[in-house]
Enzyme design. Sequence first.
Site, mmCIF file in Angstrom:
data_model
loop_
_atom_site.group_PDB
_atom_site.id
_atom_site.type_symbol
_atom_site.label_atom_id
_atom_site.label_comp_id
_atom_site.label_asym_id
_atom_site.label_seq_id
_atom_site.Cartn_x
_atom_site.Cartn_y
_atom_site.Cartn_z
ATOM 1 N N LYS A 122 -9.151 4.464 2.681
ATOM 2 C CA LYS A 122 -8.554 4.155 1.370
ATOM 3 C C LYS A 122 -9.252 3.006 0.636
ATOM 4 C CE LYS A 122 -3.857 5.738 2.216
ATOM 5 N NZ LYS A 122 -2.431 5.411 2.121
ATOM 6 N N ASN A 137 -5.827 6.640 -2.911
ATOM 7 C CA ASN A 137 -5.416 7.720 -1.992
ATOM 8 C C ASN A 137 -5.590 9.102 -2.606
ATOM 9 O OD1 ASN A 137 -3.233 7.982 -3.746
ATOM 10 N ND2 ASN A 137 -1.786 8.364 -2.099
ATOM 11 N N ASP A 191 0.808 6.209 -3.794
ATOM 12 C CA ASP A 191 1.715 5.797 -2.711
ATOM 13 C C ASP A 191 2.953 5.047 -3.225
ATOM 14 O OD1 ASP A 191 0.294 6.891 -0.576
ATOM 15 O OD2 ASP A 191 -0.959 5.118 -0.349
ATOM 16 N N ALA A 242 -0.197 -1.315 2.546
ATOM 17 C CA ALA A 242 0.981 -0.546 2.150
ATOM 18 C C ALA A 242 1.882 -1.369 1.226
ATOM 19 C CB ALA A 242 1.748 -0.095 3.386
ATOM 20 N N ASN A 290 6.006 -11.972 5.689
ATOM 21 C CA ASN A 290 4.927 -11.438 6.520
ATOM 22 C C ASN A 290 4.660 -12.367 7.698
ATOM 23 O OD1 ASN A 290 2.929 -9.421 6.987
ATOM 24 N ND2 ASN A 290 1.378 -10.938 6.443
ATOM 25 N N ALA A 316 0.576 -16.807 4.883
ATOM 26 C CA ALA A 316 -0.392 -17.034 3.792
ATOM 27 C C ALA A 316 -0.693 -15.736 3.039
ATOM 28 C CB ALA A 316 -1.685 -17.629 4.365
ATOM 29 N N MET A 349 8.565 2.701 5.932
ATOM 30 C CA MET A 349 7.495 3.573 5.434
ATOM 31 C C MET A 349 6.927 4.481 6.537
ATOM 32 S SD MET A 349 5.241 1.514 2.689
ATOM 33 C CE MET A 349 5.935 0.402 1.482
#
Length: 273
Positions: free
Chosen positions: A65, A86, A102, A130, A150, A154, A213
């Site tokens: 991708k 994609n 997506d 994603a 996350n 950072a 997802m």
Amino acid sequence: MDRYLVFGHPVRHSKSPFIHTLFARQTQQELEYGLAEPAVDEFADSLRSFFAEGGKGCNVTVPFKEQTFALVDRLSPRAKRAGAVNTIKLTDDGVLLGDNTDGAGLVADLKAHGVILTGCRILLLGAGGAARGALAPLLAELPSELVIANRTHAKAEQLAAEFHDLGGVMAQRYELLEGVFDLIINSTSASLQGELPPLAPALIHADIAIYDMMYGTSDTPFIGWARQQGACQVMDGLGMLVEQAAEAFTVWRGIRPGTQQVLRELKRNLGTL
Ligand code: ATR
């Protein structure tokens, strides 16, 4: 007959030929849709050959991708934002147009499940490709809050800064998350290692919507965990797969296929219905 295919490695497990064949039948479009699995260093040549030999369009999946981003002639605004392609369409004037469907697929699937995104308090887990693809389409729905968490904080901060011009988006560390969210979207690849994002159970309540997802033939680890914490509305990424395909089909053929019957057939095919 017009030819399309999906490039990936590995790609044999791909459901895209199944989905697009059903779309074509439903909309009475004459096309064939296949698979291509070039070696990673042969992808660019393989892509060029496909279009030189009359191919009309293709999908691109892992691990191509990001590479595709630099290979197309022109990028749609949403592909530019996502930093990945994609879907490629050969336009009538011979230009290879790179698009990304997506994020639109995610939003369409959330809506198909009745989730109201406008005014929604959204927590997005993960800050990889994603998550990047999902941000602009989610912000376009005007959620009241969009927080990115996350493992590598950072990266969440960087993503929030990059999309700040599109709406209220901020980064927060997993361990400092608090307040009430209406929707949690898991874009991490933690499930692939059978792991869970480090989310406090207290963030899950009966009215929350959970979206992973990922998908599989049974609950993903994240969905299983969320159910245990009392979440009632849980959704996996199978609907997103069908919706992003419908969006690509629309880009290629100018006609939008219905998705819900195809999703049912796909579940039957996977043995989950
Ligand atoms: P994709 O294109 O599927 O988004 P990616 O770009 O490799 O794949 O991103 C994977 C995401 O899942 C990252 O946000 C990653 O966190 P890091 O940035 O800290 O690597 C997240 N991720 C992967 N495994 C995880 C785990 N076990 N727990 C939490 N997050 C995880």
